[in-house]
Design an enzyme around this catalytic site. Structure first.
Site, PDB file in Angstrom:
ATOM      1  CG  ASP A  88     -19.541   8.426 -11.110  1.00 11.25           C
ATOM      2  OD1 ASP A  88     -19.456   8.905 -12.245  1.00 11.25           O
ATOM      3  OD2 ASP A  88     -19.308   7.227 -10.867  1.00 11.25           O
ATOM      4  CG  ASP A 474      13.097   5.715  34.655  1.00 13.35           C
ATOM      5  OD1 ASP A 474      12.744   5.890  35.840  1.00 13.35           O
ATOM      6  OD2 ASP A 474      12.365   5.975  33.683  1.00 13.35           O
ATOM      7  N   GLY A 500      19.102   4.525  38.591  1.00 13.95           N
ATOM      8  CA  GLY A 500      19.356   5.601  39.554  1.00 13.95           C
ATOM      9  C   GLY A 500      18.044   6.303  39.842  1.00 13.95           C
ATOM     10  CG  ASP A 501      15.337   8.831  42.709  1.00 17.51           C
ATOM     11  OD1 ASP A 501      14.695   9.357  41.766  1.00 17.51           O
ATOM     12  OD2 ASP A 501      14.934   8.814  43.872  1.00 17.51           O
TER      13      ASP A 501
HETATM   14  C1  LIG Z   1      -8.445   9.193 -11.598  1.00 19.08           C
HETATM   15  C2  LIG Z   1      -8.441   8.390 -10.342  1.00 19.08           C
HETATM   16  C3  LIG Z   1      -9.551   7.702  -9.911  1.00 19.08           C
HETATM   17  N1  LIG Z   1      -9.528   6.956  -8.780  1.00 19.08           N
HETATM   18  C4  LIG Z   1     -10.695   6.194  -8.324  1.00 19.08           C
HETATM   19  C5  LIG Z   1     -11.692   6.973  -7.490  1.00 19.08           C
HETATM   20  C6  LIG Z   1     -12.936   6.131  -7.584  1.00 19.08           C
HETATM   21  O1  LIG Z   1     -12.914   5.171  -6.534  1.00 19.08           O
HETATM   22  C7  LIG Z   1     -12.765   5.406  -8.924  1.00 19.08           C
HETATM   23  C8  LIG Z   1     -13.772   5.875  -9.937  1.00 19.08           C
HETATM   24  O2  LIG Z   1     -14.886   5.068  -9.915  1.00 19.08           O
HETATM   25  P1  LIG Z   1     -16.241   5.496  -9.235  1.00 19.08           P
HETATM   26  O3  LIG Z   1     -17.314   4.844  -9.937  1.00 19.08           O
HETATM   27  O4  LIG Z   1     -16.313   6.948  -9.140  1.00 19.08           O
HETATM   28  O5  LIG Z   1     -16.092   4.894  -7.751  1.00 19.08           O
HETATM   29  P2  LIG Z   1     -16.051   3.363  -7.325  1.00 19.08           P
HETATM   30  O6  LIG Z   1     -16.688   2.480  -8.327  1.00 19.08           O
HETATM   31  O7  LIG Z   1     -14.647   3.032  -6.973  1.00 19.08           O
HETATM   32  O8  LIG Z   1     -16.905   3.363  -6.001  1.00 19.08           O
HETATM   33  P3  LIG Z   1     -18.529   3.560  -5.929  1.00 19.08           P
HETATM   34  O9  LIG Z   1     -19.165   2.690  -6.962  1.00 19.08           O
HETATM   35  O10 LIG Z   1     -18.893   3.142  -4.646  1.00 19.08           O
HETATM   36  O11 LIG Z   1     -18.825   5.002  -6.141  1.00 19.08           O
HETATM   37  O12 LIG Z   1     -11.478   5.741  -9.399  1.00 19.08           O
HETATM   38  C9  LIG Z   1      -8.377   6.890  -8.015  1.00 19.08           C
HETATM   39  O13 LIG Z   1      -8.357   6.233  -6.971  1.00 19.08           O
HETATM   40  N2  LIG Z   1      -7.258   7.602  -8.392  1.00 19.08           N
HETATM   41  C10 LIG Z   1      -7.231   8.336  -9.541  1.00 19.08           C
HETATM   42  O14 LIG Z   1      -6.181   8.960  -9.852  1.00 19.08           O
END
Ligand SMILES: Cc1cn([C@H]2C[C@H](O)[C@@H](COP(=O)(O)OP(=O)(O)OP(=O)(O)O)O2)c(=O)[nH]c1=O
Length: 614
Positions: A88, A474, A500-501
């Site tokens: 998360d 080739d 060629g070869d």
């Molecule tokens: C800050 C930041 C976050 N993120 C993304 C990462 C996570 O996917 C999302 C944060 O939410 P999360 O709840 O951590 O993840 P999600 O809901 O996408 O997936 P899941 O429920 O399966 O855990 O934000 C980026 O892609 N780039 C960034 O710069």
């Protein structure tokens, strides 16, 4: 630091990523982890105020996500996976926790709060080890978090709304994606970049190493450790013997999970009885892996042959029955094939549907720009056939692959020549940039690519060097068919095809001769013959560029043992790869000087020499 060996410790387990985040999937699959994706249904609604710190909240959410998936899978299958990973990501600023914005106004509030300030990005990670006892799910959770500091520039209203209107903020914590447009908002980052993107890979590997390989106190009796993973002392010290045969026993005399070994993830090792286990030789997992490694190759080659990756191209997940219908195969057989492909990291499996991984989309779809589909067909055809009769070749002293295919065209049908050319074309397109840019070739104005086949490298060379004219030299049979291949962005008037070869007759004049025939790495005497001819025909000061497949660097450093890639160790003709010193000696012996050797693209040795005056 060796990351891969740690990841490999999960290789023979059923690993599930409890996340729908495409970023997490990408980070982990890029690291070589094989896993299934089962997005968590846990509602991210924990009471934030009840946590002492933002990171504690992220860790607990990650844990609940993973436990929900473990519980659901156990209920559904009566068998949980071996490992479930949950994560998360949150943004913390001034005591506030920012998650994904619920709408544009929310994104606006978040981004204006972050404008011009430093904030923390925390990713909490939970690794849940599952086992089933008397039908009950038993879990052990390891959890950790990583913090990265990010500083935003001052954001103007206009920029802010333009960014929000791009739609990018909506599925991302804090309302931005540092890996894409959001990168433009960022002044600096302190810490792990991937942690911001959603998964702290480096920390995860360290935790895996700590979990599975915690050092043993000196003199302490061998631990009863969780299942079959051996102990080594540190993350950095991990010395993975999995892919090959090593004379050295693993440090702990442990039991490595090998390819042929039945998975027994829920069993704990029996305690040492009077030290008996310590005196046993280690089980030869690497050896077993080598013995049945061909099965994985055959699965990959068969999936290519049945066009599984083409069927899945640009489509959402398809069920085994959908795929079976399209490839004209049985549902049961297709499902088994798809499951093994998912296990090998070639497909992603989620909720009973299959889709291509990024690697498959890039390289296994037949019309992909960097497709190796042709190479797969060639390996599955003549090369597989030749290796099936390896014993005979060894007895008779023949090369391991029928002597370079198009070099014996009188024995080849047009289809066989085309098959070889498709293989060569794919490899050349894949590697052309690395070969062309390994050295600065701008002083040369004319080049001749001997055995240049479809001209893929020639096109890349003229693209990189605007003054360069390249002759593709080739066999006539090859040149005749070369027009059917799309070698570059468009036809170039600076690429000329000359029949060629290369192994007899006159070579076309050039400042630079190029030898790079990766698909058939012939026996030494053939290469030496070609090099001698180049050396005799070229003027003093002319260059010679030579490229060959090479084992991975760390293997080479370990004395060329190439433990993990027998396929590269025994290149086409059945000889170990050359090291830089050998190239130098070889070329110097043939009258070249100033020989430089370099690695390119992690897979090639590229060597440049200059013809010395006679
Ligand atoms: C800050 C930041 C976050 N993120 C993304 C990462 C996570 O996917 C999302 C944060 O939410 P999360 O709840 O951590 O993840 P999600 O809901 O996408 O997936 P899941 O429920 O399966 O855990 O934000 C980026 O892609 N780039 C960034 O710069």
């Amino acid at each position: 630091m060796l990351l891969c060996p740690v990841i490999r410790k999960l290789q023979h387990r059923r690993v599930v990523l409890a996340s729908s985040s495409p970023r997490r999937q990408e980070i982990l699959s890029n690291a070589g982890l094989r896993f299934e994706v089962v997005p968590s249904r846990f509602k991210e609604k924990l009471h934030k105020a009840s946590f002492a710190t933002p990171q504690a909240y992220a860790v607990e959410t990650a844990k609940q996500k993973a436990l929900e998936v473990a519980g659901r899978m156990h209920q559904k299958d009566l068998r949980a996976p071996d490992v479930v990973i949950g994560a998360d990501t949150i943004v913390a600023v001034g005591g506030l926790i920012l998650e994904k914005p619920v709408d544009k106004q929310d994104a606006y509030r978040m981004l204006s709060r972050l404008s011009g300030t430093e904030h923390s990005v925390f990713t909490g990670v939970a690794v849940v080890h599952c086992c089933t006892k008397d039908g009950q799910l038993d879990t052990r959770v390891s959890e950790f978090y990583e913090e990265t500091t990010v500083k935003f520039s001052e954001l103007s209203e206009e920029l802010l709304w333009e960014y929000i209107d791009s739609g990018e903020p909506m599925d991302k914590a804090g309302g931005y994606g540092i890996q894409a447009l959001g990168g433009m908002l960022v002044e600096y980052v302190r810490g792990d970049f991937l942690n911001v993107v959603g998964f702290p890979l480096n920390r995860f590997c360290k935790e895996l190493a700590r979990l599975y390989h915690a050092p043993r106190a000196p003199g302490a009796p061998p631990r009863i450790h969780y299942d079959s993973i051996p102990a080594v002392d540190t993350f950095e010290d991990l010395n993975d013997a999995e892919g090959g045969v090593s004379d050295q026993a693993p440090a702990n005399g442990g039991l490595e999970a090998g390819g042929a070994q039945p998975r027994a993830p829920h069993t704990r090792d029996a305690p040492d009885l009077n030290g008996v286990r310590d005196s046993q030789p280690p089980l030869p997992a690497g050896l077993l892996g080598l013995m049945d490694g061909f099965k994985a190759s055959k699965v990959l080659l068969t999936a290519c042959k049945l066009n599984v990756f083409d069927v899945l191209k640009d489509r959402g997940p398809l069920t085994a029955a959908d795929v079976a219908r399209e490839i004209g195969a049985s549902v049961d057989g297709t499902e088994r094939l798809l499951d093994v492909c998912a296990d090998l990291g070639l497909l992603q499996k989620a909720d009973g549907g299959y889709s291509n991984t990024e690697t498959a989309s890039l390289h296994l779809v037949s019309d992909a720009e960097q497709s190796l589909h042709g190479l797969a067909a060639y390996l599955d055809g003549p090369v597989w056939g030749a290796f099936t009769h390896l014993g005979r070749a060894v007895r008779e002293g023949a090369t391991w692959i029928p002597e370079p295919l198009p070099q014996a065209p009188h024995k080849q049908s047009t289809e066989a020549t085309l098959q070889f050319m498709r293989a060569s074309h794919g490899l050349s397109k894949l590697t052309a940039h690395h070969v062309a840019t390994a050295f600065d070739l701008s002083p040369f104005t004319s080049a001749c690519h001997l055995e240049g086949c479809t001209g893929a490298l020639a096109h890349k060379l003229v693209q990189e060097y605007p003054r360069l004219q390249v002759t593709v030299f080739d066999l006539p049979e090859v040149i005749e068919l070369a027009g059917g291949f799309q070698a570059g962005a468009g036809p170039s008037e600076r690429v000329h095809f000359v029949p060629g070869d290369p192994s007899s007759g006159r070579l076309p004049p050039a400042d630079l001769y190029v030898l790079c025939s990766l698909a058939h790495d012939g026996p030494d005497h053939r290469l030496h013959g070609l090099l001698r001819r180049v050396s005799r025909s070229c003027r003093a000061g002319a260059g010679l560029l030579l490229a060959e497949l090479a084992p991975a660097e760390e293997e080479e450093e370990a004395g060329g043992a190439a433990r993990r890639s027998p396929g590269l160790r025994i290149l086409g003709a059945g000889r170990p790869p050359r090291g830089p010193g050998q190239y130098r000696r070889l070329l110097q012996g043939l009258g070249f000087q100033d020989v430089q050797a370099t690695r390119a693209g992690d897979l090639l040795h590229v060597v440049l020499g200059t013809r010395a005056p006679p």
